[in-house]
Design a protein around this motif. Structure first.
Motif, PDB file in Angstrom:
ATOM      1  N   ARG A 186       0.815  -1.210   0.000  1.00  0.00           N
ATOM      2  CA  ARG A 186       0.000   0.000   0.000  1.00  0.00           C
ATOM      3  C   ARG A 186       0.854   1.269   0.000  1.00  0.00           C
ATOM      4  O   ARG A 186       0.355   2.347  -0.321  1.00  0.00           O
ATOM      5  N   PHE A 187       2.106   1.148   0.385  1.00  0.00           N
ATOM      6  CA  PHE A 187       2.971   2.311   0.513  1.00  0.00           C
ATOM      7  C   PHE A 187       4.105   2.298  -0.515  1.00  0.00           C
ATOM      8  O   PHE A 187       5.121   2.944  -0.322  1.00  0.00           O
ATOM      9  N   LEU A 188       3.919   1.516  -1.581  1.00  0.00           N
ATOM     10  CA  LEU A 188       4.926   1.442  -2.622  1.00  0.00           C
ATOM     11  C   LEU A 188       4.496   2.250  -3.845  1.00  0.00           C
ATOM     12  O   LEU A 188       3.303   2.349  -4.130  1.00  0.00           O
ATOM     13  N   PRO A 189       5.428   2.842  -4.588  1.00  0.00           N
ATOM     14  CA  PRO A 189       6.879   2.791  -4.372  1.00  0.00           C
ATOM     15  C   PRO A 189       7.380   3.755  -3.293  1.00  0.00           C
ATOM     16  O   PRO A 189       8.485   3.614  -2.805  1.00  0.00           O
ATOM     17  N   THR A 190       6.571   4.751  -2.932  1.00  0.00           N
ATOM     18  CA  THR A 190       6.954   5.680  -1.867  1.00  0.00           C
ATOM     19  C   THR A 190       5.741   5.967  -1.005  1.00  0.00           C
ATOM     20  O   THR A 190       4.600   5.682  -1.393  1.00  0.00           O
ATOM     21  N   LYS A 191       5.976   6.548   0.147  1.00  0.00           N
ATOM     22  CA  LYS A 191       4.860   6.933   1.010  1.00  0.00           C
ATOM     23  C   LYS A 191       4.033   8.040   0.383  1.00  0.00           C
ATOM     24  O   LYS A 191       2.831   8.162   0.640  1.00  0.00           O
ATOM     25  N   VAL A 192       4.668   8.867  -0.432  1.00  0.00           N
ATOM     26  CA  VAL A 192       3.924   9.923  -1.132  1.00  0.00           C
ATOM     27  C   VAL A 192       2.902   9.301  -2.080  1.00  0.00           C
ATOM     28  O   VAL A 192       1.822   9.850  -2.294  1.00  0.00           O
ATOM     29  N   ALA A 193       3.252   8.143  -2.631  1.00  0.00           N
ATOM     30  CA  ALA A 193       2.321   7.458  -3.537  1.00  0.00           C
ATOM     31  C   ALA A 193       1.023   7.104  -2.821  1.00  0.00           C
ATOM     32  O   ALA A 193      -0.059   7.169  -3.422  1.00  0.00           O
ATOM     33  N   TYR A 194       1.122   6.723  -1.556  1.00  0.00           N
ATOM     34  CA  TYR A 194      -0.094   6.415  -0.786  1.00  0.00           C
ATOM     35  C   TYR A 194      -1.004   7.642  -0.727  1.00  0.00           C
ATOM     36  O   TYR A 194      -2.221   7.542  -0.955  1.00  0.00           O
ATOM     37  N   THR A 195      -0.440   8.789  -0.429  1.00  0.00           N
ATOM     38  CA  THR A 195      -1.226  10.020  -0.352  1.00  0.00           C
ATOM     39  C   THR A 195      -1.871  10.330  -1.689  1.00  0.00           C
ATOM     40  O   THR A 195      -3.066  10.666  -1.761  1.00  0.00           O
ATOM     41  N   ILE A 196      -1.112  10.211  -2.763  1.00  0.00           N
ATOM     42  CA  ILE A 196      -1.642  10.517  -4.100  1.00  0.00           C
ATOM     43  C   ILE A 196      -2.800   9.594  -4.438  1.00  0.00           C
ATOM     44  O   ILE A 196      -3.850  10.041  -4.934  1.00  0.00           O
TER      45      ILE A 196
END
Length: 517
Positions: A186-196
């Motif tokens: 859920r947090f891949l590839p980055t934590k920012v991706a989760y927010t997006i």
């Protein structure tokens, strides 16, 4: 001298031969011990002609001492069935593996193969929350009855439940069931991706509504503020940053300040959830208490500074409030709203680890009806003036009650011993017509504000119709019907549209790629 030398040579040769025989004897004995120690012992396991999953312990035999020492298990190669697997191992050292197999208990089997059950009752809960908030925003346009106004204008209290529910669902989908870990993918590839990805779940409809109703928004904004400020207001609303401005949090589509605050919470969650997921029950309980105390401290500070412990902000004219800006900074703040979201996340984790810690679920306090009656009692008690407290203090009570309610709904939904009765709260809320209304609750939330402005905002309604519909109280049910029909159409035509979904996914992937780079 020669005799002595020969005697010495014979003695050395005899000694060397003796050492060689002794060394060979020791090697044969060690080899025999190793052969005995490295035998593999398996317990045969069969269930209806198929192999059940087994738990294995692995040992390495030390070449020198012959003692067994624990070693990490070899890598498992899954065959596709969650209940059975093969073990693939390659020993690359001089040590020899000893495998001891034992049959897994039924509880362990269920824990490994168990999937997250769907919680349809949560959809229905979302609908009831949306309905109360939507009606509360415009009830003053339909009646002047003080009792009805007080019963239906406690929007500032109920909106806290929305943040709790959002955090609850976020933790449920992004952490593992019956494990102390988060869902890494859920947090891949980055934590920012989760927010997006989370924001793109609601931004397409929000953006489309902003464009569709922009003429309605601009009629009022340009009239009172001019084009320059209206342009700035457009930038604030399209960027979902309006909640950071206490005086302008309700720009354009007023109820969507919630999305602005929730967006910030989704920035925080990918950093908070992995740590929350690692906590065991005692740690979660301590964190929950601290979060509740923190949100209560914020509300208490506001009430103390304005001497407003008995205010009823839902029906209070802004001009009569000692510091309306202070009140806005408390109820709209993304920082304070994030606390409620985290309360929801911690509540979800407390239920998700029930299977690990074998928590009994048959006690009376785990029935959803108890917190439900307490929440209704709080709203009704304030409406009838039985209880005198401000919206801020009432929210401090309502939020923990709602967290308790969602936990009990969750437990009752997944309970198998005993299963919930046909008329239990969870089964009633899982009724298909209610879950459908839950599915269109987000369009209801997005659309009720702009549609209400068309009929009830003075500057807009006068320009469009020549009068304001507050003069026609009987029109209020018609407005409710228009909102419901519009939400159903938007759900079918927009949210379920394949092209919209593909475009949203494409934009989301592009933003994720950009953030990764």
């Amino acid at each position: 001298m020669i005799v002595a030398s020969a005697s010495s040579s014979a003695l050395l040769s005899s000694s060397s031969s003796s050492l060689s025989r002794r060394r060979n004897m020791m090697m044969r004995r060690n080899k025999r011990n190793e052969t005995q120690t490295t035998r593999t012992r398996f317990n045969s396991v069969s269930s209806s002609g198929s192999s059940a999953r087994v738990n294995k312990r692995y040992y390495f035999c030390d070449d020198v001492s012959g003692r067994r020492r624990p070693s990490p298990p070899p890598r498992r190669r899954w065959t596709g069935d969650d209940a059975s697997h093969t073990v693939a191992s390659s020993i690359t050292t001089k040590s020899h593996a000893v495998v001891v197999a034992t049959k897994a208990t039924p509880e362990e089997e269920q824990r490994v193969t168990q999937k997250k059950p769907r919680l349809p009752a949560m959809d229905s809960v979302r609908f009831f929350l949306i309905s109360y908030i939507a009606i509360g925003h415009f009830i003053a346009c339909a009646t002047k009855d003080p009792l009805l106004l007080k019963l239906l204008s406690q929007v500032n209290v109920v909106v806290g439940a929305f943040f709790v529910l959002s955090g609850y669902v976020a933790a449920y989908t992004a952490s593992e069931l019956n494990k102390y870990e988060h869902t890494e993918k859920r947090f891949l590839p980055t934590k920012v991706a989760y927010t997006i990805q989370r924001v793109m779940g609601y931004y397409p409809l929000y953006f489309a509504t902003q464009i569709l109703f922009m003429p309605v928004f601009l009629i009022a904004d340009v009239t009172y503020n001019g084009w320059a400020k209206s342009t700035l207001h457009a930038a604030l609303t399209f960027s979902l940053s309006q909640a950071w401005f206490p005086s302008h949090a309700e720009l354009w589509n007023a109820p969507t300040w919630f999305l602005s605050a929730l967006t910030f919470a989704f920035v925080v969650l990918p950093y908070a959830l992995p740590s929350i997921a690692k906590l065991k029950r005692k740690g979660l309980q301590r964190l929950l208490v601290k979060l509740i105390l923190l949100t209560c401290l914020v509300k208490f500070a506001y009430c103390y500074d304005v001497s407003g412990f008995g205010f009823f902000e839902g029906t209070m004219p802004p001009k009569t409030h000692p510091s309306w800006l202070f009140w806005n900074s408390v109820r709209f703040s993304p920082l304070f709203s994030t606390i409620d979201v985290l309360i929801g996340a911690v509540s979800a984790r407390l239920v998700m680890i029930d299977g690990v810690e074998n928590v009994p679920t048959n006690s009376v306090v785990q029935k959803p009806i108890i917190p439900l009656l307490l929440m209704i009692g709080l709203i009704v008690g304030r409406g009838y003036s039985i209880v005198s407290m401000s919206d801020a203090i009432a929210r401090c009570i309502f939020v923990p009650l709602f967290a308790w309610f969602t936990m009990n709904i969750h437990r009752e939904t997944v309970s198998t011993s005993p299963p919930p009765s046909q008329f239990s709260v969870s089964n009633v809320l899982s009724w298909k017509p209610l879950t459908y209304l839950g599915a269109i609750s987000f369009p209801i939330y997005i659309l009720h504000g702009p549609i209400g402005q068309i009929f009830y905002k003075r500057v807009v309604a006068t320009k469009l119709f020549g009068f304001v519909f507050t003069s026609k109280p009987e029109f209020f049910p018609v407005w409710i019907g228009i909102v419901l029909v519009s939400a159903a159409i938007v759900n079918e035509v927009f949210l379920k549209n394949k092209k919209v979904q593909d475009m949203s996914k494409k934009v989301s992937n592009s933003l994720v790629t950009l953030s990764s780079n």
